[in-house]
Write a protein that holds these residues in place. Sequence first.
Motif, PDB file in Angstrom:
ATOM      1  N   ILE A 403       0.846  -1.186   0.000  1.00 25.54           N
ATOM      2  CA  ILE A 403       0.000   0.000   0.000  1.00 25.54           C
ATOM      3  C   ILE A 403       0.885   1.240   0.000  1.00 25.54           C
ATOM      4  CG2 ILE A 403      -1.827   1.254   1.210  1.00 25.54           C
ATOM      5  CD1 ILE A 403      -2.663  -1.379   2.469  1.00 25.54           C
ATOM      6  N   SER A 404       0.591   2.176  -0.868  1.00 25.26           N
ATOM      7  CA  SER A 404       1.359   3.414  -0.973  1.00 25.26           C
ATOM      8  C   SER A 404       0.419   4.611  -0.912  1.00 25.26           C
ATOM      9  CB  SER A 404       2.158   3.459  -2.283  1.00 25.26           C
ATOM     10  OG  SER A 404       3.022   2.344  -2.387  1.00 25.26           O
ATOM     11  N   LEU A 405       0.910   5.711  -0.333  1.00 20.75           N
ATOM     12  CA  LEU A 405       0.181   6.970  -0.232  1.00 20.75           C
ATOM     13  C   LEU A 405       0.975   8.057  -0.934  1.00 20.75           C
ATOM     14  CD1 LEU A 405      -0.724   6.806   3.580  1.00 20.75           C
ATOM     15  CD2 LEU A 405      -2.149   6.061   1.665  1.00 20.75           C
ATOM     16  N   THR A 406       0.281   9.063  -1.464  1.00 17.94           N
ATOM     17  CA  THR A 406       0.964  10.164  -2.135  1.00 17.94           C
ATOM     18  C   THR A 406       0.405  11.502  -1.660  1.00 17.94           C
ATOM     19  OG1 THR A 406       1.538  11.149  -4.267  1.00 17.94           O
ATOM     20  CG2 THR A 406      -0.639  10.141  -4.095  1.00 17.94           C
ATOM     21  N   ASP A 407       1.298  12.487  -1.615  1.00 17.12           N
ATOM     22  CA  ASP A 407       0.900  13.868  -1.334  1.00 17.12           C
ATOM     23  C   ASP A 407       0.686  14.662  -2.618  1.00 17.12           C
ATOM     24  OD1 ASP A 407       3.472  14.002  -2.214  1.00 17.12           O
ATOM     25  OD2 ASP A 407       4.286  15.043  -0.466  1.00 17.12           O
ATOM     26  N   GLY A 408       0.695  13.980  -3.742  1.00 15.88           N
ATOM     27  CA  GLY A 408       0.565  14.609  -5.040  1.00 15.88           C
ATOM     28  C   GLY A 408       1.874  14.687  -5.781  1.00 15.88           C
ATOM     29  N   GLU A 413       5.494   4.301   0.650  1.00 17.49           N
ATOM     30  CA  GLU A 413       4.978   2.995   1.043  1.00 17.49           C
ATOM     31  C   GLU A 413       4.792   2.942   2.553  1.00 17.49           C
ATOM     32  OE1 GLU A 413       7.474  -0.078  -0.394  1.00 17.49           O
ATOM     33  OE2 GLU A 413       7.134   0.380  -2.524  1.00 17.49           O
ATOM     34  N   ILE A 414       3.733   2.264   2.993  1.00 18.39           N
ATOM     35  CA  ILE A 414       3.501   2.093   4.422  1.00 18.39           C
ATOM     36  C   ILE A 414       3.846   0.663   4.812  1.00 18.39           C
ATOM     37  CG2 ILE A 414       1.718   3.869   4.502  1.00 18.39           C
ATOM     38  CD1 ILE A 414      -0.365   1.677   4.526  1.00 18.39           C
ATOM     39  N   ASP A 415       4.369   0.508   6.003  1.00 17.20           N
ATOM     40  CA  ASP A 415       4.792  -0.800   6.497  1.00 17.20           C
ATOM     41  C   ASP A 415       3.843  -1.289   7.581  1.00 17.20           C
ATOM     42  OD1 ASP A 415       7.068  -1.171   4.899  1.00 17.20           O
ATOM     43  OD2 ASP A 415       8.277   0.110   6.202  1.00 17.20           O
ATOM     44  N   PHE A 416       3.633  -2.589   7.608  1.00 14.30           N
ATOM     45  CA  PHE A 416       2.896  -3.241   8.678  1.00 14.30           C
ATOM     46  C   PHE A 416       3.883  -3.719   9.732  1.00 14.30           C
ATOM     47  CE2 PHE A 416       0.034  -3.099   5.194  1.00 14.30           C
ATOM     48  CZ  PHE A 416      -1.245  -3.122   5.730  1.00 14.30           C
ATOM     49  N   PRO A 417       3.404  -4.076  10.923  1.00 15.06           N
ATOM     50  CA  PRO A 417       4.347  -4.423  11.996  1.00 15.06           C
ATOM     51  C   PRO A 417       5.314  -5.538  11.644  1.00 15.06           C
ATOM     52  CG  PRO A 417       2.158  -4.087  12.904  1.00 15.06           C
ATOM     53  CD  PRO A 417       2.013  -4.039  11.405  1.00 15.06           C
ATOM     54  N   ALA A 507      -3.949  10.458  -2.460  1.00 18.85           N
ATOM     55  CA  ALA A 507      -4.410   9.222  -3.084  1.00 18.85           C
ATOM     56  C   ALA A 507      -3.675   8.031  -2.472  1.00 18.85           C
ATOM     57  CB  ALA A 507      -4.198   9.265  -4.591  1.00 18.85           C
ATOM     58  N   ALA A 508      -4.209   6.845  -2.710  1.00 21.79           N
ATOM     59  CA  ALA A 508      -3.600   5.601  -2.240  1.00 21.79           C
ATOM     60  C   ALA A 508      -3.747   4.547  -3.327  1.00 21.79           C
ATOM     61  CB  ALA A 508      -4.267   5.129  -0.956  1.00 21.79           C
ATOM     62  N   LYS A 509      -2.819   3.610  -3.348  1.00 17.12           N
ATOM     63  CA  LYS A 509      -2.868   2.529  -4.331  1.00 17.12           C
ATOM     64  C   LYS A 509      -2.287   1.266  -3.701  1.00 17.12           C
ATOM     65  CE  LYS A 509       1.686   3.397  -6.350  1.00 17.12           C
ATOM     66  NZ  LYS A 509       2.463   3.547  -7.600  1.00 17.12           N
ATOM     67  N   VAL A 510      -2.519   0.135  -4.354  1.00 18.93           N
ATOM     68  CA  VAL A 510      -1.984  -1.149  -3.904  1.00 18.93           C
ATOM     69  C   VAL A 510      -1.339  -1.831  -5.095  1.00 18.93           C
ATOM     70  CG1 VAL A 510      -2.451  -3.342  -2.777  1.00 18.93           C
ATOM     71  CG2 VAL A 510      -3.823  -1.334  -2.180  1.00 18.93           C
ATOM     72  N   ASP A 511      -0.040  -2.060  -5.003  1.00 21.28           N
ATOM     73  CA  ASP A 511       0.702  -2.780  -6.038  1.00 21.28           C
ATOM     74  C   ASP A 511       1.070  -4.159  -5.515  1.00 21.28           C
ATOM     75  OD1 ASP A 511       0.712  -0.718  -7.947  1.00 21.28           O
ATOM     76  OD2 ASP A 511       2.406   0.264  -6.950  1.00 21.28           O
ATOM     77  N   MET A 512       1.127  -5.108  -6.415  1.00 19.96           N
ATOM     78  CA  MET A 512       1.479  -6.480  -6.049  1.00 19.96           C
ATOM     79  C   MET A 512       2.908  -6.766  -6.483  1.00 19.96           C
ATOM     80  SD  MET A 512       0.207  -9.069  -4.451  1.00 19.96           S
ATOM     81  CE  MET A 512      -1.578  -8.815  -4.547  1.00 19.96           C
ATOM     82  N   TYR A 513       3.698  -7.311  -5.535  1.00 18.26           N
ATOM     83  CA  TYR A 513       5.093  -7.634  -5.797  1.00 18.26           C
ATOM     84  C   TYR A 513       5.349  -9.111  -5.500  1.00 18.26           C
ATOM     85  CZ  TYR A 513       6.401  -2.673  -6.111  1.00 18.26           C
ATOM     86  OH  TYR A 513       6.510  -1.361  -6.488  1.00 18.26           O
ATOM     87  N   HIS A 514       6.263  -9.676  -6.259  1.00 19.83           N
ATOM     88  CA  HIS A 514       6.740 -11.027  -5.997  1.00 19.83           C
ATOM     89  C   HIS A 514       7.991 -10.916  -5.127  1.00 19.83           C
ATOM     90  CE1 HIS A 514       8.956 -14.834  -7.588  1.00 19.83           C
ATOM     91  NE2 HIS A 514       8.322 -15.084  -6.454  1.00 19.83           N
TER      92      HIS A 514
END
Length: 600
Positions: A403-408, A413-417, A507-514
Motif C-alpha cells: 500500500i502506498s500513499l501520495t501527497d501529489g 509505502e507504508i509498512d505493517f508491523p 491518493a492511495a494505491k496497492v501494487d502487487m510484488y513477488h
Amino acid sequence: DGPREPQKNHLMTCLTFVQTRFVLLTCLGLVYAFAFLSAIGQNAALFDLDGLTPSWPNWKRVSEGGWSIRSSPTIMWIVRPKTGLQYDQILLLIRWIGFFASVLIVIGLHCFWLFALVWLFYWSIVASAEHSTFYSYGWESQMLETGFLAIFLSGFTFDISWLRKKKESPPPRQSVLWLYRWLCFRISLGAGLIKLRGSSCWTRKTCLFYHFETQPIPSPLSFYFHFLPKSMLIHGVDLDLFVQLYLSGLVLIPGSNFFLRNLRRFGGSLQILFMLNIALSGNFAFLNHLTIIPAIATLDDDFLLFFAGRHRTSRLQYNEDQGQIKKNDDRKFRFILRRKSRYLLGYLLEIILCSTIAYLSIPVITNLWSSTQVMNAAFDPWRLVNTYGAFGDVGTKRFEPIISLTDGNTWYEIDFPCKPGNTTRIPCFCAPYHYRLDWNIWFIGFPPHYPMLEQRERWLFTFIQQLLTASGDNNKIPKSLQLLDTHSVKYLFKQHQAPFFHQSPVAAKVDMYHYQMANDLFTILFRTGKRNSWWNRTFTQELVPPLTLLSPGGGTHQLVRWSPPLNPNKLSSSQQPPTQRRLQRLQEAKEDASIRRVSV
C-alpha cells in the motif's frame, strides 16, 4: 498411619499428575494472556463503530433474528447493549478483564470459576468477530476447546488456600487428562491427513522448498530453514508426516507400568518438540504454543521433576489404599460428608463431560476418515469438539500487496508491523502475539488476487478510505493506524516534517510484488560493506489503482479513481514502481503529439 517412607512416597508421585496440571494450566493462562493482549491492541481498530469491520451491526442483526445463548455463548446475551457505543465499551471491558484474569492464572490462581470466566470472555470476543475473517483461524476454536476442558481440570472448588502452602493441591481428574490426550491426537492426525489430501507437494516431498518463504510472517530463522539442503528438506517432509500420522497415537497409550508410561511420555514429548521446531521456523501466532498444551497431559509428575523441581510434589501425601490425598484422622463427620458429596458431584460431572465429548466426536471422526476432509471446522455451535489442520496447501511463490500513499508529488509505502514490505527491514519474532491485519492481508497474495480481495478481504477498501482521511496536525488519526508499523506511522504522520502531518494523503494505491528471500541468514548477518537486503522483489501487477476521496472532509466519502499528474518529473517514487515508468512513457508520447501538460 505415620508419614510414608521417602522411597515409597517418591514411587507414589510417579503416578500422579498434580505438577502436570499446574504446568498445563499455567501455560494455558499464558496463551490466554497473549490472546487477550492481541485483542486489546487491535480489536478496537478492527471492530469498533469506526473500525474496519464494525461488530455492532452484525450483533444487532443476530440478536433480532432469534439467536440465543444456546447458539452463541457470549456475555452479550446477559448484558444486552442498546447502542453501538455501549457494545464497543463492553467489548473493551471484556478484553481487559480477560487479560487480568489470565495473568492471575499465570501466577498460580487455578480455580474453575476463573477458567470459566476467561473461556466465556474469549468466546464473546470470537462471537463479536464472526462477521469478519479476522477471527476465522482454526486456533480460535482450538483455544475454546482447550479452555473448556481446563474448567474441569482445575477442580470445582473456591478454596485457594493451598496457594499459600497451607493445604495440599487436590489431584486432577484422570478423565480430563485423557480428553486432553484425545485432543492432542486429533490435532496431530488431522494436520497429517489434510496434508496428504490437500496439496500434492506433500506427496512429492517438495513443500518445504518454499514453505518457509511463503508462510504468513517469516521470522529471521525462516531464512536459515529455507536455504537448508534440499535433501534435508525432503527428509523434513518425511519426518513431518511420520510424526503426525504414525506417532500421534502414542499419546493415547493407556497403562502405568514402566514401558507403557514411557511410550506415552515419548509420544507427548515428541509432539512438544515438533511444535517447538515449527514455532522457531516462523511466526504462527499462538498456534504452536496452544498445541503444546494438550501434549503436556501425557507427562506425569515424575517426568516433570527434572524441570519443575521436587518441592511442590514432595509436599503431597497419598493414601496408597484409597488413591487420594491423605487427610488427618481427626476430621469431623461433617467435613467428611461434604468431601464425599463433592467427589460424587465430580464423578457425575466427569460422566456427563466424557459422554458429551464422545457424542460430539462422532462427526469429527467421520470427517477425519472422509476423502473430502474439512480442516478447522466446528460441528457444534459451542465449538467444544472441532477438527483441525494447517497448511494443507502451500503456495510456491510469495506475492505481497504493498500500500502506498501520495501527497501529489511522491509515493510513500507504508509498512505493517511484521509482514514483509521494506526489503531491508529485519524480520520480526512476534509469536505468540497475533498481528491479525498482517495475517489477513497475506491471503490477498494468493492468486488469483482479485477474487480473494473482493470476496474475503474487502476491508482493504475501508482501510484505504481511513488512510486518506488521516492527518497528524489536526489529530485526525483513525484507529486503523494502530495496526501499522509505529515507525512508519511516525515518519508519515506524526512528525512536523512528515508528508502527511499538515495534510491528508491525496491518493492511495496497492501494487502487487513477488518477494523472494535474498540470501541465507548467516550471509545476511555477516555481510559487510553495504546495507543488507532480506528480500528481493519484482513488480507483478497493479492490484488497486490510485484512489482518492470524492468529497474529502465531508460527512460521507466515496473512493474514486485518481488521475495522476501528467508530468512524470513531479511525481517521483521512493521505490520507482513500474507503473510510474509506464506513465512516463505515456507522457512522452503525449508531448510528441503537442498535448498540453497539466501539473499538480
